[in-house]
Design a protein around this motif. Structure first.
Motif, PDB file in Angstrom:
ATOM      1  N   ALA A  78       0.817  -1.216   0.000  1.00 34.84           N
ATOM      2  CA  ALA A  78       0.000   0.000   0.000  1.00 34.84           C
ATOM      3  C   ALA A  78       0.849   1.264   0.000  1.00 34.84           C
ATOM      4  O   ALA A  78       0.538   2.229  -0.707  1.00 34.84           O
ATOM      5  CB  ALA A  78      -0.930  -0.006   1.213  1.00 34.84           C
ATOM      6  N   GLU A  79       1.915   1.274   0.776  1.00 31.35           N
ATOM      7  CA  GLU A  79       2.697   2.500   0.929  1.00 31.35           C
ATOM      8  C   GLU A  79       3.850   2.604  -0.059  1.00 31.35           C
ATOM      9  O   GLU A  79       4.343   3.706  -0.308  1.00 31.35           O
ATOM     10  CB  GLU A  79       3.208   2.602   2.366  1.00 31.35           C
ATOM     11  N   GLN A  80       4.272   1.470  -0.626  1.00 33.57           N
ATOM     12  CA  GLN A  80       5.316   1.485  -1.654  1.00 33.57           C
ATOM     13  C   GLN A  80       4.973   0.471  -2.743  1.00 33.57           C
ATOM     14  O   GLN A  80       5.574  -0.596  -2.811  1.00 33.57           O
ATOM     15  CB  GLN A  80       6.682   1.150  -1.042  1.00 33.57           C
ATOM     16  N   PRO A  81       4.048   0.801  -3.616  1.00 35.39           N
ATOM     17  CA  PRO A  81       3.668  -0.154  -4.668  1.00 35.39           C
ATOM     18  C   PRO A  81       4.797  -0.444  -5.647  1.00 35.39           C
ATOM     19  O   PRO A  81       4.823  -1.497  -6.277  1.00 35.39           O
ATOM     20  CB  PRO A  81       2.487   0.534  -5.349  1.00 35.39           C
ATOM     21  N   GLY A  82       5.720   0.474  -5.792  1.00 31.61           N
ATOM     22  CA  GLY A  82       6.868   0.260  -6.672  1.00 31.61           C
ATOM     23  C   GLY A  82       8.141   0.635  -5.953  1.00 31.61           C
ATOM     24  O   GLY A  82       8.180   0.737  -4.728  1.00 31.61           O
ATOM     25  N   PHE A  83       9.199   0.857  -6.725  1.00 34.30           N
ATOM     26  CA  PHE A  83      10.457   1.359  -6.181  1.00 34.30           C
ATOM     27  C   PHE A  83      10.626   2.786  -6.691  1.00 34.30           C
ATOM     28  O   PHE A  83      10.937   3.001  -7.854  1.00 34.30           O
ATOM     29  CB  PHE A  83      11.643   0.486  -6.620  1.00 34.30           C
ATOM     30  N   ASP A  84      10.379   3.749  -5.832  1.00 33.53           N
ATOM     31  CA  ASP A  84      10.444   5.152  -6.241  1.00 33.53           C
ATOM     32  C   ASP A  84      11.014   5.954  -5.080  1.00 33.53           C
ATOM     33  O   ASP A  84      10.283   6.529  -4.267  1.00 33.53           O
ATOM     34  CB  ASP A  84       9.058   5.652  -6.628  1.00 33.53           C
ATOM     35  N   PHE A  85      12.326   5.977  -4.997  1.00 29.53           N
ATOM     36  CA  PHE A  85      12.993   6.599  -3.859  1.00 29.53           C
ATOM     37  C   PHE A  85      12.648   8.081  -3.740  1.00 29.53           C
ATOM     38  O   PHE A  85      12.359   8.566  -2.635  1.00 29.53           O
ATOM     39  CB  PHE A  85      14.510   6.415  -3.972  1.00 29.53           C
ATOM     40  N   GLU A  86      12.679   8.797  -4.839  1.00 34.74           N
ATOM     41  CA  GLU A  86      12.446  10.239  -4.768  1.00 34.74           C
ATOM     42  C   GLU A  86      11.017  10.553  -4.336  1.00 34.74           C
ATOM     43  O   GLU A  86      10.769  11.533  -3.627  1.00 34.74           O
ATOM     44  CB  GLU A  86      12.770  10.897  -6.109  1.00 34.74           C
ATOM     45  N   ARG A  87      10.071   9.721  -4.758  1.00 36.50           N
ATOM     46  CA  ARG A  87       8.687   9.949  -4.333  1.00 36.50           C
ATOM     47  C   ARG A  87       8.553   9.765  -2.826  1.00 36.50           C
ATOM     48  O   ARG A  87       7.940  10.581  -2.140  1.00 36.50           O
ATOM     49  CB  ARG A  87       7.737   8.981  -5.055  1.00 36.50           C
ATOM     50  N   VAL A  88       9.138   8.688  -2.299  1.00 35.65           N
ATOM     51  CA  VAL A  88       9.063   8.428  -0.865  1.00 35.65           C
ATOM     52  C   VAL A  88       9.740   9.538  -0.085  1.00 35.65           C
ATOM     53  O   VAL A  88       9.197  10.050   0.914  1.00 35.65           O
ATOM     54  CB  VAL A  88       9.703   7.060  -0.544  1.00 35.65           C
ATOM     55  N   ARG A  89      10.911   9.942  -0.544  1.00 36.70           N
ATOM     56  CA  ARG A  89      11.643  11.008   0.148  1.00 36.70           C
ATOM     57  C   ARG A  89      10.855  12.311   0.131  1.00 36.70           C
ATOM     58  O   ARG A  89      10.760  13.001   1.158  1.00 36.70           O
ATOM     59  CB  ARG A  89      13.008  11.197  -0.514  1.00 36.70           C
ATOM     60  N   THR A  90      10.277  12.654  -1.007  1.00 38.32           N
ATOM     61  CA  THR A  90       9.525  13.905  -1.125  1.00 38.32           C
ATOM     62  C   THR A  90       8.283  13.892  -0.258  1.00 38.32           C
ATOM     63  O   THR A  90       7.962  14.884   0.410  1.00 38.32           O
ATOM     64  CB  THR A  90       9.140  14.156  -2.596  1.00 38.32           C
ATOM     65  N   GLN A  91       7.564  12.776  -0.239  1.00 38.27           N
ATOM     66  CA  GLN A  91       6.364  12.696   0.593  1.00 38.27           C
ATOM     67  C   GLN A  91       6.706  12.835   2.069  1.00 38.27           C
ATOM     68  O   GLN A  91       5.977  13.500   2.824  1.00 38.27           O
ATOM     69  CB  GLN A  91       5.649  11.364   0.340  1.00 38.27           C
ATOM     70  N   ASN A  92       7.782  12.225   2.494  1.00 36.05           N
ATOM     71  CA  ASN A  92       8.225  12.345   3.878  1.00 36.05           C
ATOM     72  C   ASN A  92       8.548  13.802   4.203  1.00 36.05           C
ATOM     73  O   ASN A  92       8.068  14.363   5.193  1.00 36.05           O
ATOM     74  CB  ASN A  92       9.453  11.448   4.091  1.00 36.05           C
ATOM     75  N   TYR A  93       9.326  14.420   3.342  1.00 35.26           N
ATOM     76  CA  TYR A  93       9.746  15.816   3.532  1.00 35.26           C
ATOM     77  C   TYR A  93       8.545  16.754   3.573  1.00 35.26           C
ATOM     78  O   TYR A  93       8.457  17.643   4.432  1.00 35.26           O
ATOM     79  CB  TYR A  93      10.700  16.179   2.397  1.00 35.26           C
ATOM     80  N   GLU A  94       7.600  16.557   2.686  1.00 32.27           N
ATOM     81  CA  GLU A  94       6.449  17.459   2.632  1.00 32.27           C
ATOM     82  C   GLU A  94       5.547  17.308   3.849  1.00 32.27           C
ATOM     83  O   GLU A  94       4.942  18.278   4.314  1.00 32.27           O
ATOM     84  CB  GLU A  94       5.653  17.225   1.344  1.00 32.27           C
ATOM     85  N   ARG A  95       5.438  16.077   4.367  1.00 33.32           N
ATOM     86  CA  ARG A  95       4.642  15.912   5.587  1.00 33.32           C
ATOM     87  C   ARG A  95       5.283  16.639   6.755  1.00 33.32           C
ATOM     88  O   ARG A  95       4.592  17.255   7.575  1.00 33.32           O
ATOM     89  CB  ARG A  95       4.480  14.425   5.903  1.00 33.32           C
TER      90      ARG A  95
END
Length: 756
Positions: free
Chosen positions: A296-313
Motif C-alpha cells: 500500500a505504501e510502496q507499490p513500486g520502487f520510487d525513492f524520490e517519491r518516498v523522500r519527497t512525501q516524507n519531507y512534505e509531511r
C-alpha cells in the motif's frame, strides 16, 4: 561596470530567492541529540511513523574487535554519533528513551567476499548526511553509498555498489532489544519475510511481542538463502569443547529457519555505480499485514517519491509554527519541534488492525489512528500540551487510543510500548493528559469512559490497582509512607505524582459537573502538606506513624546514587514540585521572598537538573513572585544558551521521547505550560523576532496568533511591557484560551529588568 552590477544583482536575487525558498523542514538537523545520551537517531522518520531507517552502530567498535556499551551497559541508543563502525540499518527504532528496545530488523549491503559475521562485514562509515526524511552515508570498507527514506510503516534504502560481487544481508540476531529469537523465510529471489522477538523493556519480562516484516529487493539475486550461526558443541570422546564460531548459509532454501542468530542473504554481480533498492514493511500483527503495508505504501520502487512525501509531511506539520530569527535559532527550534513529533507512533496497519492492549489478538479501528509509545511520565508535562495547541486533531487520536487501551486491558496506560504495559516510572500520568486535553477544548473522544478509567485508577484498592502502588495508605493517610520502601520505590515522588493527577481529575470532574468528585480529589491534591517539613522547608519522607525520616539529606542523590523517598531526582529537584498549587506552596515556604531565595539557591548551588523532568518547570517559577519575573526570563535564556546547541550533543540528556526538545520549542516561542489541566502558560522572552502560530480552525477559530518581540538592542532580553490585541497585558501568564483566540501579543524588551 554594467556587467559587474548585473552580476551582483543576480547574486543578490539568487540569495533572496534561496532564503525565501527555505521551508521549515530544511532547518531540521537530525544529528542533534545523537550524542550526550540524547538517544535520538539521524535516520529518516515519518512524523509519528512506526518505521524508520537508522544506522545501527552500537554493537561493535571500529575494527569489530571489542564490544561497545551495547553489550556492557544498559544502553538505550542504537546510534551514537562518536561511534564510526556500523553493522546495519534498523527499521524499527525508538527516539529518546531510557531503556534499550527495537533496533531491528537490520539490513546491510556489502561488497566483495561474502561474510555473515557482523564483526567482519561491519564497516567504518563516513560522509554522513541527514535531513528531514533522508539519510545517507558511505560504507568505507565496501565503497557503497547508502541512502534511506521512509513512510509510516515502511523503509526504503538505495545502495550504490562499486561493481563486482555485492550482497544484501538481513540480520535478525543483532538488535537493541533485550529479547532474542526470530524466524526468516525466503519467498523468492527478491523477497524475504519473517519476524523478530522484541520486548523486556526496562527489565519487564511480560512485554514480549514479535515484529513482523517483509523485505523486497529491486533486483533478483543470483544466489539467495537463509543463514544461521552454528552453535557451540562438545566432543565428548575427546573431552574438549569446541566453539564453532562460523555461519552457515543455506543456498536457495525456502523453508522457515528460526533461532537466535539467523538471517538471510541475497548476492549479485554488479557493475560500477549500479543501484539496488530494498523496501521493508513492518507490522506487529502478522506477516500478511506487513506485506499489505508494504504494497500500500510502496507499490513500486520510487525513492524520490518516498523522500519527497516524507519531507512534505514534515513541512506541513512544522509549518504550523512560523518563526523569524537567525539560522542557528531556526535550526534549534525546528529540530526540537521535529523531535516532539516522533512519538507516540502510529500502531495500526493499513487495514486498521493492531495488537490489543496487553493481549496477542488483533483489534480493529475504523476511524482515526491508534498510537503506541506513551512515555507518559515525561510527555504529560509538555509534549501533549504542545500537540493540543498545534496539532489538536493528532492529540485527540492519542487520547482516543489511551481510552481504548483502558477498555481493552481495564487500565489506562502508564508507559505503554507496542500494546504492552511496561510499568516504568511512578505516578498515574494518563489522567493529567486526559484532563488537560479536555479542558483545552478537545472533546472528540469518549470523555465519560476516559473519566471513569481515571477515577478507577484513583480509587481502586492496591490489590487490584496496577497503576497506583501504595494507594491504600495514600487514601487512608494522605501520603505514601516510607515503611517498606525499596531502593528505587520513591514514595515521596510517587505521592507527588498522585497529588497532581488527583488535582487534574478534580478539574475534569468539575468541568463534567461531578461536584462531589471534584471536591474529593481537590482535597486529596493538597496531601503534599503531609510531607512538608517546617524544620528544613523540604518535602521529606515520612513513616506510617507520622514521623519524618531521621537521616534526611537534601543532597542525597546529587551524584546519581539512589535517594531515600525519591526516584529520578533529589529532594531539591522535588522541593517545589506541586505545579498545581504553587501559590499556596509559596505561602507555606514562608512567602514570596523566601521562596525566591530558595529557588535561586537551587540554581546557584547546581542543584537544578536541566535534563530531569521533576524540576523542568523551575526556571519559570519566578513568574509567581511579583517583581521577580525577570529571573525567569534570564534563566530560560541562560539554559538555552548553555545546554542546547546544533551539535550532536545539543540536547542536555535523554530526550525522553521529545520532552527535552519540547521544553526548548516552547521556551524559544516565549511561553510554557506549567501544569497539565492548568490553562495558564508562563510568559518569558521569545528567542525570535516573531512567532506566528497557525492554529487548526476546526478547533481554534482564531486562525493565527502572532507573538512579536520588539528589542531596543541585541542585548534586550527583559520584558518591559506587553500588549495583547492592543490592550495592556499585565500578567506574566497567558491562558490557552487567550492564545488560541488569535491576534497579536506585542512584547517590548529592554536591556535591564523592568522596574514595574
Amino acid at each position: 561596470m554594467h556587467h559587474q552590477f548585473y552580476l551582483n544583482t543576480l547574486l543578490l536575487l539568487f540569495s533572496v530567492s534561496t532564503a525565501l525558498a527555505q521551508k521549515p523542514a530544511d532547518w531540521v538537523n537530525p544529528f542533534i541529540g545523537t550524542s550526550n545520551f540524547g538517544a535520538t537517531h539521524p535516520g529518516p522518520q515519518y512524523p509519528h511513523g512506526l518505521a524508520s531507517v537508522a544506522p545501527f552502530n552500537t554493537a561493535f567498535s571500529a575494527g569489530g574487535l571489542n564490544p561497545t556499551e551495547k553489550d556492557e551497559a544498559w544502553n538505550s541508543r542504537g546510534y551514537v554519533h562518536e561511534n564510526k563502525f556500523l553493522t546495519g540499518f534498523s527499521h524499527a527504532n525508538l527516539s529518546g528513551v531510557g531503556c534499550p528496545e527495537l533496533g531491528t530488523p537490520l539490513l546491510m549491503p556489502t561488497a566483495g567476499a561474502r561474510s555473515f559475521d557482523p564483526q567482519v562485514y561491519g564497516s567504518v562509515f563516513s560522509a554522513e548526511d541527514a535531513e528531514a526524511g533522508y539519510y545517507s552515508c558511505h560504507l568505507d570498507k565496501h565503497n557503497i553509498k547508502v541512502e534511506a527514506s521512509s513512510t509510516l510503516r515502511t523503509g526504503l534504502s538505495r545502495y550504490t555498489f562499486p561493481g563486482g560481487e555485492g550482497h544484501i544481508l538481513l540480520n535478525l540476531g543483532l538488535a537493541l532489544s533485550n529479547e532474542s529469537g526470530g524466524m526468516v523465510s525466503i519467498v523468492d529471489a527478491q523477497e524475504v519475510e519473517g519476524f523478530r522477538m522484541v520486548g523486556t523493556f526496562c527489565y519487564n519480562p511480560e512485554d514480549v511481542r514479535p515484529i513482523y516484516f517483509v523485505a523486497r529487493i529491486s533486483k533478483a539475486a543470483e544466489e539467495f538463502g537463509p543463514y544461521k550461526k552454528m552453535p557451540a558443541y562438545r566432543n565428548v570422546e575427546a573431552d574438549w569443547v569446541a566453539y564453532n564460531n562460523t555461519w552457515k548459509p543455506y543456498p536457495y532454501f525456502q523453508q522457515e529457519v528460526a533461532g537466535d542468530d539467523v538471517g538471510a542473504y541475497f548476492s549479485f554481480q554488479t557493475v560500477p555505480g549500479e543501484v539496488i533498492e530494498v523496501k521493508l514493511g513492518i507490522s506487529f500483527v502478522s506477516i500478511a499485514n506487513a506485506r499489505q503495508n508494504l504494497n500500500a505504501e510502496q507499490p513500486g520502487f520510487d525513492f524520490e517519491r518516498v523522500r519527497t512525501q516524507n519531507y512534505e509531511r514534515w513541512n506541513e506539520l512544522l509549518g504550523r509554527a512560523e518563526v523569524e530569527g537567525t539560522d542557528y535559532q531556526k535550526e534549534l527550534f525546528y529540530t526540537a519541534l521535529y523531535h516532539s513529533l516522533v512519538h507516540p507512533s502510529i500502531f495500526q496497519d493499513v487495514n486498521g488492525e493492531y495488537p490489543l492492549m496487553g493481549q496477542h489478538g488483533a483489534g480493529r479501528i475504523t476511524t482515526g489512528n491508534r498510537y503506541t509509545v506513551y512515555s507518559l511520565w515525561d510527555t504529560y508535562r509538555n509534549v501533549h500540551p504542545l500537540l493540543s495547541l498545534l496539532y489538536p486533531e493528532i492529540q485527540e487520536d492519542m487520547v482516543r487510543s489511551m481510552t481504548s487501551m483502558s477498555e481493552e486491558s481495564g487500565w489506562l496506560p502508564k508507559w505503554e510500548l507496542l500494546g504492552m504495559e511496561t510499568g516504568v516510572m511512578v505516578g498515574d500520568p494518563a489522567t493529567p493528559v486526559i484532563a488537560d486535553t479536555y479542558l483545552r477544548g478537545l472533546r472528540n473522544f469518549n470523555v465519560e469512559a476516559a473519566y471513569q478509567a481515571a477515577r478507577r485508577a484513583a480509587t481502586a484498592p492496591e490489590t487490584e490497582n496496577p497503576l497506583r502502588p501504595g494507594i491504600d495508605d495514600y487514601q487512608a493517610l494522605g501520603y505514601v509512607p516510607l515503611d517498606g520502601e525499596g531502593q528505587w520505590d520513591g514514595t515521596v515522588s510517587t505521592a507527588l505524582e498522585y497529588y497532581l493527577s488527583d488535582w487534574a481529575l478534580s478539574r475534569l470532574a468539575a468541568a463534567l459537573g461531578k461536584e462531589a468528585d471534584a471536591h474529593l480529589f481537590a482535597e486529596r491534591a493538597r496531601g503534599y502538606l503531609n510531607y512538608l517539613d517546617p524544620e528544613t522547608g523540604f518535602l521529606r519522607p515520612k513513616y506510617r506513624d507520622g514521623t519524618f525520616y531521621p537521616d534526611f539529606n537534601p543532597l542525597e542523590g546529587k551524584h546519581f546514587e539512589p535517594v531515600t523517598g525519591f526516584v529520578e531526582g533529589t529532594a531539591w529537584q522535588y522541593r517545589f514540585y506541586t505545579p498545581h498549587d504553587v501559590p499556596f506552596l509559596i505561602e507555606q515556604l514562608g512567602g514570596a521572598d523566601a521562596f525566591s531565595q530558595a529557588l535561586q539557591a537551587c540554581f546557584r548551588e547546581g542543584l537544578y537538573d536541566v535534563a530531569n523532568e521533576p524540576d523542568i518547570t523551575y526556571p519559570y517559577l519566578f513568574n509567581y513572585v511579583e517583581g521577580e519575573e525577570w529571573r525567569s526570563q534570564e534563566k530560560v535564556a541562560e539554559i538555552i544558551a548553555r545546554h542546547y546547541s546544533n551539535q550532536p550533543g545539543g540536547i542536555p540528556g535523554n530526550d525522553d521521547t521529545g520532552t527535552l526538545s519540547t521544553w526548548l520549542a516552547f521556551s524559544m516561542m516565549g511561553f510554557y505550560p506549567l501544569c497539565p489541566a492548568d490553562m495558564d502558560y508562563a510568559l518569558v522572552t521569545p528567542a525570535f523576532e516573531s512567532v506566528r502560530l497557525h492554529l487548526n480552525p476546526d478547533y481554534y477559530p482564531g486562525g493565527t496568533m502572532d507573538i512579536q518581540a520588539l528589542r531596543t538592542s541585541e542585548n534586550s532580553q527583559f520584558i518591559q511591557q506587553m500588549l495583547l490585541n492592543g490592550q495592556p497585558h499585565n500578567r506574566f501568564f497567558i491562558t490557552h484560551q487567550q492564545l488560541t483566540a488569535g491576534g497579536v501579543l506585542k512584547i517590548d524588551l529592554g536591556d535591564t529588568p523592568s522596574k514595574k
